[in-house]
Design a protein around this motif. Structure first.
Motif, short mmCIF file in Angstrom:
data_model
loop_
_atom_site.label_atom_id
_atom_site.label_comp_id
_atom_site.label_asym_id
_atom_site.label_seq_id
_atom_site.Cartn_x
_atom_site.Cartn_y
_atom_site.Cartn_z
N GLU A 40 0.83 -1.20 0.00
CA GLU A 40 0.00 0.00 0.00
C GLU A 40 0.86 1.25 0.00
O GLU A 40 2.03 1.20 0.36
CB GLU A 40 -0.90 0.02 1.23
N GLU A 41 0.24 2.37 -0.40
CA GLU A 41 0.93 3.65 -0.33
C GLU A 41 -0.01 4.72 0.19
O GLU A 41 -1.23 4.59 0.10
CB GLU A 41 1.50 4.05 -1.69
N GLN A 42 0.61 5.75 0.74
CA GLN A 42 -0.11 6.91 1.25
C GLN A 42 0.54 8.12 0.60
O GLN A 42 1.73 8.36 0.77
CB GLN A 42 -0.01 6.98 2.77
N VAL A 43 -0.22 8.89 -0.18
CA VAL A 43 0.36 9.98 -0.97
C VAL A 43 0.68 11.22 -0.13
O VAL A 43 1.56 11.99 -0.49
CB VAL A 43 -0.51 10.36 -2.18
N ASP A 44 -0.05 11.44 0.97
CA ASP A 44 0.27 12.52 1.90
C ASP A 44 -0.32 12.17 3.26
O ASP A 44 -1.04 11.18 3.40
CB ASP A 44 -0.22 13.89 1.39
N SER A 45 -0.03 12.98 4.25
CA SER A 45 -0.41 12.64 5.63
C SER A 45 -1.92 12.61 5.85
O SER A 45 -2.39 11.97 6.79
CB SER A 45 0.23 13.63 6.61
N ALA A 46 -2.70 13.26 5.00
CA ALA A 46 -4.16 13.27 5.15
C ALA A 46 -4.84 12.16 4.35
O ALA A 46 -6.03 11.92 4.52
CB ALA A 46 -4.71 14.63 4.72
N ALA A 47 -4.09 11.48 3.50
CA ALA A 47 -4.68 10.47 2.61
C ALA A 47 -4.81 9.12 3.30
O ALA A 47 -4.06 8.81 4.23
CB ALA A 47 -3.83 10.34 1.35
N ASN A 48 -5.74 8.33 2.82
CA ASN A 48 -5.88 6.95 3.27
C ASN A 48 -4.81 6.08 2.61
O ASN A 48 -4.29 6.43 1.55
CB ASN A 48 -7.26 6.39 2.90
N GLU A 50 -3.79 3.21 0.30
CA GLU A 50 -4.42 2.61 -0.88
C GLU A 50 -3.48 1.57 -1.48
O GLU A 50 -2.26 1.73 -1.43
CB GLU A 50 -4.71 3.69 -1.94
N PRO A 51 -4.04 0.52 -2.11
CA PRO A 51 -3.18 -0.46 -2.78
C PRO A 51 -2.36 0.20 -3.90
O PRO A 51 -2.89 1.05 -4.63
CB PRO A 51 -4.16 -1.47 -3.38
N ARG A 52 -1.09 -0.17 -4.01
CA ARG A 52 -0.25 0.39 -5.08
C ARG A 52 -0.77 -0.10 -6.42
O ARG A 52 -1.22 -1.23 -6.55
CB ARG A 52 1.21 -0.04 -4.89
N GLN A 53 -0.64 0.75 -7.42
CA GLN A 53 -1.15 0.44 -8.76
C GLN A 53 -0.04 0.33 -9.80
O GLN A 53 -0.30 0.04 -10.94
CB GLN A 53 -2.17 1.51 -9.20
N ASP A 54 1.20 0.54 -9.40
CA ASP A 54 2.32 0.46 -10.35
C ASP A 54 2.87 -0.96 -10.37
O ASP A 54 2.11 -1.92 -10.18
CB ASP A 54 3.40 1.48 -9.96
N ILE A 154 11.24 3.33 6.50
CA ILE A 154 11.31 4.60 7.22
C ILE A 154 11.76 5.70 6.27
O ILE A 154 12.85 5.64 5.70
CB ILE A 154 12.26 4.49 8.42
N THR A 155 10.89 6.68 6.08
CA THR A 155 11.19 7.83 5.23
C THR A 155 10.35 9.01 5.69
O THR A 155 9.27 8.83 6.26
CB THR A 155 10.91 7.52 3.74
N GLU A 156 10.84 10.20 5.44
CA GLU A 156 10.09 11.42 5.75
C GLU A 156 9.33 11.92 4.52
O GLU A 156 8.54 12.85 4.61
CB GLU A 156 11.03 12.51 6.27
N ARG A 157 9.62 11.32 3.36
CA ARG A 157 9.01 11.77 2.10
C ARG A 157 7.71 11.04 1.81
O ARG A 157 7.49 9.93 2.27
CB ARG A 157 9.95 11.51 0.92
N TYR A 158 6.89 11.68 1.01
CA TYR A 158 5.68 11.05 0.48
C TYR A 158 5.88 10.84 -1.00
O TYR A 158 6.61 11.59 -1.62
CB TYR A 158 4.45 11.93 0.75
N PRO A 159 5.29 9.83 -1.58
CA PRO A 159 4.40 8.86 -0.94
C PRO A 159 5.17 7.91 -0.05
O PRO A 159 6.36 7.67 -0.24
CB PRO A 159 3.78 8.12 -2.11
N LYS A 160 4.46 7.39 0.96
CA LYS A 160 5.02 6.39 1.87
C LYS A 160 4.42 5.03 1.51
O LYS A 160 3.33 4.96 0.96
CB LYS A 160 4.71 6.74 3.31
N GLY A 161 5.16 4.00 1.84
CA GLY A 161 4.69 2.66 1.53
C GLY A 161 4.67 1.78 2.75
O GLY A 161 5.31 2.06 3.76
N ARG A 162 3.91 0.72 2.64
CA ARG A 162 3.91 -0.32 3.66
C ARG A 162 3.52 -1.64 3.01
O ARG A 162 2.79 -1.67 2.02
CB ARG A 162 3.00 0.01 4.84
N LEU A 163 4.06 -2.72 3.57
CA LEU A 163 3.77 -4.06 3.09
C LEU A 163 3.11 -4.82 4.22
O LEU A 163 3.59 -4.79 5.36
CB LEU A 163 5.04 -4.78 2.65
N LYS A 164 2.02 -5.49 3.91
CA LYS A 164 1.31 -6.30 4.90
C LYS A 164 1.57 -7.77 4.59
O LYS A 164 1.38 -8.22 3.45
CB LYS A 164 -0.18 -6.01 4.89
#
Length: 172
Positions: A40-48, A50-54, A154-164
């Protein structure tokens, strides 16, 4: 009366501490095999999230922690295993298309360490399919939710990612 109350409370605490199961450490919780569920990725701090599409869309793979400090991760693109190679011999016969396909294969192995207080796991990479990763450390924030392990680079930049990752029930 007060002495009886003290002994009663002491006995209760003693019995409770003897019968309570020890909560596993975070290091112990990692031990086992995990299957990649979603990236998943989060494009900014206010965004939900979402599954990555790339090229990370619908990836599949595994991560294993041996409980003694060794780990390995391998994940590939959707339908990676269904690709039919154009080259029919050894490595010398691979086409440019075959090589591009193989580049979607991501793998590394090494040691790991866990910082329970900061909720960070570090993968100390000893070998990888991208030699620039050899000798580096991949730090991840982690969280457990039932049988799900969430790893976030761990990153301070957006988009951020996570793997479940979902725990595999090998011993059941």
């Amino acid at each position: 009366m007060k002495l009886a109350y003290f002994y009663s409370a002491f006995t209760f605490l003693l019995l409770a501490s003897c019968t309570r199961e020890k909560e596993p450490s975070d290091l112990e919780k990692f031990t086992g095999r995990w299957s990649l569920y979603i990236v998943e990725e989060q494009v900014d701090s206010a965004a939900n999230w979402e599954p990555r599409q790339d090229h990370y869309k619908n990836r599949k793979g595994f991560i294993i922690y041996d409980g003694q400090g060794g780990m390995g991760v391998h994940h590939v693109t959707e339908n990676y295993d269904q690709y039919v190679f154009e080259g029919k011999g050894g490595l010398d016969s691979l086409t440019a298309k075959d090589l591009r396909h193989m580049a979607d294969n991501f793998v590394y192995f090494g040691k790991y360490s866990v910082d329970d207080s900061l909720k960070i796991i570090e993968h100390h990479i000893e070998s990888a399919n991208f030699q620039t990763m050899w000798g580096t450390t991949a730090s991840r924030k982690y969280a457990f939710s039932g049988d799900t392990l969430i790893l976030s680079p761990i990153t301070e930049r957006y988009p951020k990612g996570r793997l479940k990752w979902i725990r595999l029930k090998d011993n059941e």
